[in-house]
Scaffold this motif. Structure first.
Motif, PDB file in Angstrom:
ATOM      1  N   UNK A 218       0.947  -1.076  -0.084  1.00 31.03           N
ATOM      2  CA  UNK A 218       0.153  -0.056  -0.001  1.00 31.03           C
ATOM      3  C   UNK A 218       0.960   1.325   0.158  1.00 31.03           C
TER       4      UNK A 218
ATOM      5  N   UNK B  78       3.859   4.325   4.449  1.00 26.16           N
ATOM      6  CA  UNK B  78       2.768   3.087   4.773  1.00 26.16           C
ATOM      7  C   UNK B  78       3.522   1.956   4.129  1.00 26.16           C
TER       8      UNK B  78
ATOM      9  N   UNK C   9       6.053   0.542   4.329  1.00 26.74           N
ATOM     10  CA  UNK C   9       7.260  -0.253   4.806  1.00 26.74           C
ATOM     11  C   UNK C   9       6.918  -1.565   4.994  1.00 26.74           C
ATOM     12  N   UNK C  10       8.369  -2.262   4.371  1.00 29.19           N
ATOM     13  CA  UNK C  10       8.487  -3.783   4.371  1.00 29.19           C
ATOM     14  C   UNK C  10       9.513  -4.023   4.983  1.00 29.19           C
TER      15      UNK C  10
ATOM     16  N   UNK D 129       4.285 -10.467   7.690  1.00 30.51           N
ATOM     17  CA  UNK D 129       3.794  -9.273   8.018  1.00 30.51           C
ATOM     18  C   UNK D 129       3.289  -8.367   6.922  1.00 30.51           C
TER      19      UNK D 129
ATOM     20  N   UNK E 113      -0.332  -9.174   6.300  1.00 27.96           N
ATOM     21  CA  UNK E 113      -1.178  -8.354   7.080  1.00 27.96           C
ATOM     22  C   UNK E 113      -1.390  -6.982   6.713  1.00 27.96           C
ATOM     23  N   UNK E 114       0.008  -6.388   6.473  1.00 24.11           N
ATOM     24  CA  UNK E 114      -0.392  -4.823   5.946  1.00 24.11           C
ATOM     25  C   UNK E 114      -1.083  -4.426   4.902  1.00 24.11           C
TER      26      UNK E 114
ATOM     27  N   UNK F 151      -3.627  -6.002   3.970  1.00 29.87           N
ATOM     28  CA  UNK F 151      -5.015  -5.991   4.274  1.00 29.87           C
ATOM     29  C   UNK F 151      -5.766  -5.065   5.248  1.00 29.87           C
ATOM     30  N   UNK F 152      -4.616  -3.984   5.445  1.00 35.88           N
ATOM     31  CA  UNK F 152      -5.242  -2.871   6.667  1.00 35.88           C
ATOM     32  C   UNK F 152      -6.601  -2.111   6.254  1.00 35.88           C
ATOM     33  N   UNK F 153      -6.479  -1.894   4.862  1.00 33.16           N
ATOM     34  CA  UNK F 153      -7.632  -0.988   4.452  1.00 33.16           C
ATOM     35  C   UNK F 153      -8.883  -1.845   3.845  1.00 33.16           C
ATOM     36  N   UNK F 154      -8.796  -3.014   3.975  1.00 33.19           N
ATOM     37  CA  UNK F 154      -9.806  -3.750   3.265  1.00 33.19           C
ATOM     38  C   UNK F 154     -11.257  -3.357   3.578  1.00 33.19           C
ATOM     39  N   UNK F 155     -11.610  -3.291   4.758  1.00 32.52           N
ATOM     40  CA  UNK F 155     -12.996  -2.814   4.972  1.00 32.52           C
ATOM     41  C   UNK F 155     -13.446  -1.399   4.398  1.00 32.52           C
ATOM     42  N   UNK F 156     -12.557  -0.561   4.472  1.00 35.55           N
ATOM     43  CA  UNK F 156     -12.746   0.782   3.795  1.00 35.55           C
ATOM     44  C   UNK F 156     -12.933   0.745   2.218  1.00 35.55           C
ATOM     45  N   UNK F 157     -11.971  -0.280   1.647  1.00 35.49           N
ATOM     46  CA  UNK F 157     -11.916  -0.332   0.148  1.00 35.49           C
ATOM     47  C   UNK F 157     -13.185  -1.032   0.065  1.00 35.49           C
TER      48      UNK F 157
ATOM     49  N   UNK G  80     -16.124  -0.783   1.272  1.00 35.29           N
ATOM     50  CA  UNK G  80     -17.121  -0.041   1.644  1.00 35.29           C
ATOM     51  C   UNK G  80     -17.250   1.177   0.455  1.00 35.29           C
TER      52      UNK G  80
END
Lengths: 454, 278
Positions: free
Chosen positions: B211, B221, B223-224, B249, B252-253, B255-261, B263
């Motif tokens: 992302x 954001x 960062x890896x 890691x 997981x990162x 997926x951070x904004x999946x709910x917003x995406x 929506x």
């Protein structure tokens, strides 16, 4: 100065400070003693003739007053809002020795707002010199250098990497402290001076500096790329979900308008318990933005005590009025996540203050065995920024310090001929007005350089 | 504004755009990416460059219509314009004669792999390519890749064409030696490829598109964790040593904004937001 009441403003992104009414401005201006040897001017990085503009204001000559300011400062509405006046002009005001100094910043803001409401006057420009200058970065340093060089008759092109001009003024400082429409208006004024603005050009990638000079027909370059690289703590768990750098958080909210999601497409996720790490203006801005985005509780965690906090006093007061909690003398040691990789707790260690360090502030020392846990679902790390490295990596022969800042003299001259730099990229993270001062000095030096070249 | 010169549907929901962007076309190299912003309310979306033509002044990129922005993008036609494109961003790929290179591409990233394979071929490498997709309908550029590669393997998740999954690579790797592996595709695929090449110590370069917001080193954001160190996908990458990347890691990162995406896409589908000018 009137402000939105805390219980109202903490639910909106509108400007907190409402500005003087005409009456208030006239009353405040009348307090100025018009000292024969004004001290305030010494404290102004862009050398505004402060007593002169205040006198014009007092006499009701608003148009002449703003003209006086703009002889030196092309961004007065911005400076009137975000300059640390208490550390600069107002610090030297004679009245301050016996009581309250004149609110110079607020008077500057009053005149700038007065002019903006009426439409800008475009000052006369020097005849064209036929010289072309590339400015890299449309932040405070670059905009100032561009305006001054354009007024001197040079052809100026600003290359901005982001899609909107303003630099930290648009991506960093929140709407409630500096409305974006004001930045836009002052940038438009600079455009009207004849400055061309190219957006979405990352110099170092789209063009390099040698290409600008050799192939693109520029006679000089000014680098004002600022300090944009976020610093992290380097403690375990820092890459968990819900942990933002202040830059990411503020870019999402300010530049991308995530507070208006889904009307705007960029999201931001704010939990109930927000923790902001740091004690500067960026930490205050982050905390107050988080509150406005609906956090139940926002806590600032700072490793020193209140006295050492680098944020402006006014902004700390604003934050506290809005209900932001400050936890002093504590530093994070690790973050603990849930099964989905989202932060749920932060472990901190208690600090005590030892003798002063190289910054002159008392050094925080961890107290052994004093670790404690805080529940949190959103963390914003606001511990500072370092220079963006792209230009340094792609410009051969440009002298750079071990901190990644560009080596430049008082006037912005770098190790490469025709290449000047100023602002945070030279000094490391500092203030809007000091970057503007650097842009101004560099513009003067570039002008001399261009006119001495045949 | 950046004019769209050509639109091509490569597979269901996968589109190629050719856009007039002469300054980017002149500078772009394999491995680099651009940031696309559709309109003034749009987000900044990183997309890998899949081709460039300095003479014509154009670049191409390929996207999968999944979220709101890519679906909105998919509605644009030839002659329409994109509000802003910034680039080229990121470090170009290291292209030289490594010897024998295994190129593994999955999904929408098959498109930039074509550019990569071409460059590796021109540098004198022997190139063995693996292309994979969920189902056979999504396998595009097959003929092109076949023509450029010394050998081409095809794999699908459901086995509808070629090998089923990537397990067959075990045998390939056991029977021949590679000097380098280049992998582009979804993160779980990259992780699998790295697991397979690791025992053979084949240097494996993966292209990561975490992302991003600004894409130029400002927000962090992307960062890896690479070899225990924090790296930024945008300025340190997009290519990294796959054997050192903390993929768990990264997943997981991502997926951070999946709910917003979700929506955002849902509201857009419902036409709930007039502001899009669709």
């Amino acid at each position: 100065m009137p402000k939105q009441p805390p219980e109202v403003r903490k639910h909106n992104f509108n400007e907190v400070a409402l500005g003087y009414t005409e009456e208030q401005a006239l009353e405040e201006a009348s307090r100025c003693l018009q000292c024969p040897q004004p001290q305030c001017v010494k404290g102004c990085p862009v050398e505004i003739d402060i007593p002169a503009f205040i006198k014009l204001l007092r006499d009701g000559k608003y148009e002449e007053g703003i003209k006086k300011i703009k002889e030196k400062n092309s961004l007065p509405a911005i400076c009137g809002r975000v300059c640390p006046q208490e550390e600069q002009c107002q610090k030297y005001c004679v009245l301050g020795k016996v009581g309250d100094p004149v609110s110079i910043g607020r008077l500057e803001r009053f005149l700038a707002d007065w002019e903006r409401a009426r439409g800008f006057n475009i000052p006369d420009k020097a005849p064209p010199t036929g010289k072309r200058v590339a400015i890299i970065g449309a932040g405070p340093a670059g905009l100032t250098a561009a305006a001054d060089l354009a007024k001197l008759g040079h052809e100026v092109v600003i290359f901005e990497a982001l899609h909107l001009p303003g630099g930290v003024l648009v991506y960093g400082i929140p709407e409630f402290r500096l409305p974006k429409s004001i930045v836009q208006a002052e940038v438009d004024y600079i455009r009207k001076l004849g400055v061309e603005l190219k957006l979405g050009y990352l110099i170092g990638r789209t063009y390099t500096i040698p290409e600008l000079l050799k192939e693109r027909g520029f006679d000089a370059v000014f680098i004002g790329t600022g300090a944009g690289l976020p610093q992290f703590l380097g403690v375990p768990g820092e890459n968990l979900g819900g942990i933002y750098s202040a830059n990411e958080f503020l870019i999402r909210v300010n530049l991308m308008k995530a507070y208006a999601f889904p009307e705007y497409d960029t999201p931001i996720r704010i939990g109930k318990h927000v923790v902001v790490i740091g004690g500067g203006n960026v930490a205050m801005d982050s905390a107050r933005s988080a509150l406005r985005l609906g956090a139940e509780q926002v806590c600032i965690v700072y490793r020193r005590s209140r006295e050492e906090m680098p944020a402006r006093k006014e902004e700390i007061e604003n934050a506290e009025e809005e209900g932001i909690i400050c936890k002093f003398l504590a530093a994070p040691t690790r973050f603990i996540g849930d099964e989905k990789g989202w932060v749920k707790q932060m472990e901190c260690i208690q600090m005590e203050l030892g003798p002063p360090d190289e910054s002159g502030r008392r050094r925080p020392v961890p107290v052994k065995g004093s670790e404690f846990l805080m529940d949190t679902d959103t963390v914003i790390i606001a511990i500072g920024r370092t220079p963006n490295p792209i230009i340094q990596r792609t410009t051969e022969g440009l002298a750079v310090t071990k901190w990644g800042t560009i080596v430049a003299d008082e006037n912005g001259k770098t190790s490469l001929e025709g290449v000047y730099a100023g602002g945070d990229i030279v000094t490391g993270e500092a203030t809007v007005i000091s970057a503007m001062g650097a842009g101004k000095r560099a513009a003067r030096a570039i002008h001399e350089y261009l006119m001495s070249k045949k | 504004m950046y004019e769209i010169l050509r639109v091509e549907e490569l597979a269901p929901k996968i589109k190629l755009f050719e856009v007039y962007a002469p300054e980017i076309a002149e500078k772009a190299r394999p491995g680099q990416f651009i940031i696309v912003i559709i309109n003034e309310r749009g987000e900044r979306v990183p997309l890998t460059i899949t081709g460039y033509d300095p003479e014509k002044g154009s670049i191409t990129f390929v996207f999968n219509e999944v979220g709101k922005t890519t679906r909105q993008l998919g509605l644009l036609k030839e002659g329409d314009s994109i509000w802003n494109i910034t680039g080229p961003l990121g470090n170009p790929s290291e292209i030289k004669n490594f010897g024998k290179v295994l190129c593994v591409a999955g999904g929408v990233m098959i498109a930039p792999m074509l550019l990569q394979v071409k460059a590796l071929r021109e540098a004198g490498n022997t190139v063995v390519t693996v292309m994979g997709a969920r189902i056979k309908e999504l396998l595009f550029f097959k003929e092109e890749l076949k023509a450029l590669s010394h050998r081409l393997y095809v794999a699908t998740d459901d086995g509808s064409e070629g090998y089923k999954g990537l397990d067959f690579l075990k045998d390939v790797l056991a029977s021949e030696r590679f000097d380098r592996c280049v992998a582009m595709g979804p993160v779980p695929m990259l992780q699998r490829v790295c697991e397979l090449t690791k025992p053979y110590k084949i240097p494996t370069v993966v292209t990561l598109m975490p992302i991003m917001v600004d894409g130029m080193g400002m927000c962090g954001v992307c960062r890896v964790s690479v070899g225990g160190q924090m790296k930024f996908g945008c300025v340190d990458g997009p290519e990294f040593d796959g054997h050192l990347v903390d993929f768990d890691q990264l997943i997981k990162r991502q997926r951070m904004f999946l709910p917003e995406e979700r929506l955002s896409a849902l509201l857009w589908e419902l036409g709930g937001c007039e502001c899009d000018g669709k």
